[in-house]
Write a protein that holds these residues in place. Structure first.
Motif, PDB file in Angstrom:
ATOM      1  N   ASN A 199     105.518 -98.637  36.084  1.00 37.18           N
ATOM      2  CA  ASN A 199     104.060 -98.843  36.126  1.00 37.18           C
ATOM      3  C   ASN A 199     103.355 -97.943  37.122  1.00 37.18           C
ATOM      4  N   ALA A 200     104.022 -97.692  38.258  1.00 32.97           N
ATOM      5  CA  ALA A 200     103.359 -96.956  39.336  1.00 32.97           C
ATOM      6  C   ALA A 200     104.357 -96.668  40.449  1.00 32.97           C
ATOM      7  N   ILE A 201     103.975 -95.740  41.332  1.00 32.99           N
ATOM      8  CA  ILE A 201     104.619 -95.629  42.635  1.00 32.99           C
ATOM      9  C   ILE A 201     103.543 -95.975  43.654  1.00 32.99           C
ATOM     10  N   SER A 202     103.806 -96.989  44.465  1.00 34.79           N
ATOM     11  CA  SER A 202     102.825 -97.407  45.464  1.00 34.79           C
ATOM     12  C   SER A 202     103.481 -97.476  46.829  1.00 34.79           C
ATOM     13  N   ASN A 252      93.549 -97.940  42.509  1.00 33.61           N
ATOM     14  CA  ASN A 252      93.408 -99.102  43.380  1.00 33.61           C
ATOM     15  C   ASN A 252      94.254 -98.930  44.643  1.00 33.61           C
ATOM     16  N   HIS A 253      93.731 -98.157  45.581  1.00 32.62           N
ATOM     17  CA  HIS A 253      94.411 -97.982  46.863  1.00 32.62           C
ATOM     18  C   HIS A 253      93.367 -97.714  47.942  1.00 32.62           C
ATOM     19  N   THR A 254      93.790 -97.817  49.193  1.00 31.79           N
ATOM     20  CA  THR A 254      92.831 -97.622  50.288  1.00 31.79           C
ATOM     21  C   THR A 254      92.780 -96.172  50.736  1.00 31.79           C
ATOM     22  N   GLY A 255      93.712 -95.330  50.248  1.00 36.34           N
ATOM     23  CA  GLY A 255      93.810 -93.953  50.714  1.00 36.34           C
ATOM     24  C   GLY A 255      92.726 -93.060  50.136  1.00 36.34           C
ATOM     25  N   GLN A 256      92.743 -91.821  50.599  1.00 39.77           N
ATOM     26  CA  GLN A 256      91.776 -90.821  50.155  1.00 39.77           C
ATOM     27  C   GLN A 256      92.503 -89.758  49.343  1.00 39.77           C
ATOM     28  N   VAL A 257      92.059 -89.574  48.085  1.00 39.67           N
ATOM     29  CA  VAL A 257      92.711 -88.593  47.216  1.00 39.67           C
ATOM     30  C   VAL A 257      92.418 -87.177  47.733  1.00 39.67           C
ATOM     31  N   SER A 273      98.485 -96.033  49.140  1.00 34.85           N
ATOM     32  CA  SER A 273      98.362 -95.009  48.102  1.00 34.85           C
ATOM     33  C   SER A 273      99.099 -95.493  46.869  1.00 34.85           C
ATOM     34  N   THR A 274      98.581 -95.077  45.702  1.00 35.29           N
ATOM     35  CA  THR A 274      99.258 -95.438  44.462  1.00 35.29           C
ATOM     36  C   THR A 274      99.135 -94.302  43.456  1.00 35.29           C
ATOM     37  N   VAL A 308     106.616 -99.108  53.038  1.00 35.36           N
ATOM     38  CA  VAL A 308     107.238 -99.715  51.860  1.00 35.36           C
ATOM     39  C   VAL A 308     106.831 -98.942  50.608  1.00 35.36           C
ATOM     40  N   THR A 309     107.819 -98.584  49.810  1.00 34.75           N
ATOM     41  CA  THR A 309     107.597 -97.819  48.582  1.00 34.75           C
ATOM     42  C   THR A 309     108.100 -98.620  47.393  1.00 34.75           C
ATOM     43  N   TRP A 310     107.227 -98.844  46.448  1.00 33.65           N
ATOM     44  CA  TRP A 310     107.625 -99.522  45.219  1.00 33.65           C
ATOM     45  C   TRP A 310     107.489 -98.526  44.077  1.00 33.65           C
TER      46      TRP A 310
END
Ligand code: NAG
Ligand code: NAG
Ligand code: NAG
Length: 329
Positions: free
Chosen positions: A219-222, A170-175, A258-259, A213-215
């Protein structure tokens, strides 16, 4: 009277187990770096660039004396030299690489960045890496990275083996790549290119930069990116001074750029407390190899670095602030 059949009990147990509690967890201010704070909180590294760049990383004293690092109350700037010709026998063009003394595990990093190094031969990065190491043990998280005339930021992870990312996230980026194991694909890592306009290079700079911003949690790195002129920058991100208000990460922030998730990569064996690093190298393993096809010729990357100091006038980081939040107990 409440009566529960076995199915309802099972459902309750399962939903209790899978409630994503961290999603609503609040984070409290832990550290804030602005202007001169960087001088006391980071170490200026002087080793040879491990990525084989044509740079000479200088210590803090040299960096301040030559204005390759500059801090006042409001801003912190670090750059590559743009005055000298570099003799071929020298280690490289003077530049800067700084590492935070402290390290953080689960955390929220809010970087207010006005300018990043741009131009042919440049390879800047804002990233985190395990304090314990040795690399890639404990992991590497690349938050801002790119080379030459790139216009889209690349966020990636580099890890020990057995860490891959699912294609659908669930992110807007391109893998770009999905195996994070540093030992495969020539250490390409697992990367996601931003699709938000002005996320990197001259586009980012001409637009006044923005907030990155990096979280990082179990659960995840987003990563989220709001350009300076974005209409929807959350108030708690935009404010430059941290008040004492806690922040609930992800709350109404929209879909991240990105996530990275842990369904095919266990968090604990791959990640431990990380130091924060800003660096600027030139040429080397990525920028140098990509240079011939980057629209940067004629001439070689080494020649540009050695003989064209004027090409590096815009090769600087200008940081308004870096705020760090950690989970409230
Ligand atoms: C040092 O760099 C800062 C930031 O770019 C600039 O404002 C200042 O004029 C420079 N000082 C000198 C002596 O060049
Ligand atoms: C993706 O994330 C956004 C923002 O957190 C959320 O609103 C949306 O429901 C998510 N979509 C899916 C399919 O999980
Ligand atoms: C690889 O990771 C999976 C979880 O993602 C785990 O179940 C498995 O035991 C790991 N394999 C090795 C060899 O560590």
């Amino acid at each position: 009277m409440l009566s529960l059949d076995i199915f309802s009990i099972l459902t309750l147990l399962l939903s209790a187990k899978f409630v994503p509690t961290a999603l609503s967890q609040s984070y409290a201010p832990n550290a804030q770096f602005k202007g001169k704070d960087f001088l006391g909180a980071f170490n200026w590294e002087t080793f040879d660039d491990p990525t084989h760049g044509r740079v000479n990383f200088v210590n803090q004293g040299t960096a301040l004396n030559t204005n390759l690092s500059y801090a006042d109350d409001d801003v912190f700037i670090m750059r590559a030299d743009y005055h000298q010709i570099v003799p071929s026998y020298a280690r490289g063009r003077d530049s800067v690489r700084i590492t935070s003394h402290d390290a953080w595990d689960e955390s929220l990093l809010i970087l207010d960045l006005a300018h990043m190094p741009e131009g042919c031969a440049t390879w800047p990065a804002y990233w985190t890496a395990s304090k314990n190491g040795p690399w890639p043990h404990g992991g590497e998280v690349d938050i801002i990275e790119g080379v030459n005339l790139n216009s889209n930021n690349l966020a990636s992870l580099h890890t020990t083996p057995n860490c891959t990312m699912p294609q659908a996230r669930n992110h807007t980026g391109q893998v770009i790549s999905s195996n994070c194991d540093a030992a495969v694909n020539y250490n390409q890592g697992c990367g996601v290119a931003s699709t938000t306009p002005n996320s990197y290079g001259s586009g980012f700079n001409n637009n006044g930069g923005g907030w990155i911003v990096t979280w990082r949690s179990s659960n995840a790195i987003s990563h989220w990116f709001w350009p300076r002129n974005a209409p929807n920058v959350p108030n708690e991100i935009r404010q430059s001074e941290s008040d004492c208000d806690p922040i609930t990460p992800g709350d109404n922030w929209g879909t991240p750029d990105s996530t990275f998730v842990w369904s095919q990569c266990d968090y604990n064996p791959h990640f431990d407390p990380h130091q924060i690093i800003f660096d600027l190298t030139l040429c080397g393993d990525w920028a140098g190899n990509a240079f011939p096809t980057a629209g940067c010729g004629p001439g070689t990357c080494q020649d540009l670095v050695n003989n064209h100091p004027e090409a590096f006038q815009n090769a600087f980081w200008e940081i308004n602030s870096l705020r760090i939040y950690t989970p409230q107990s």
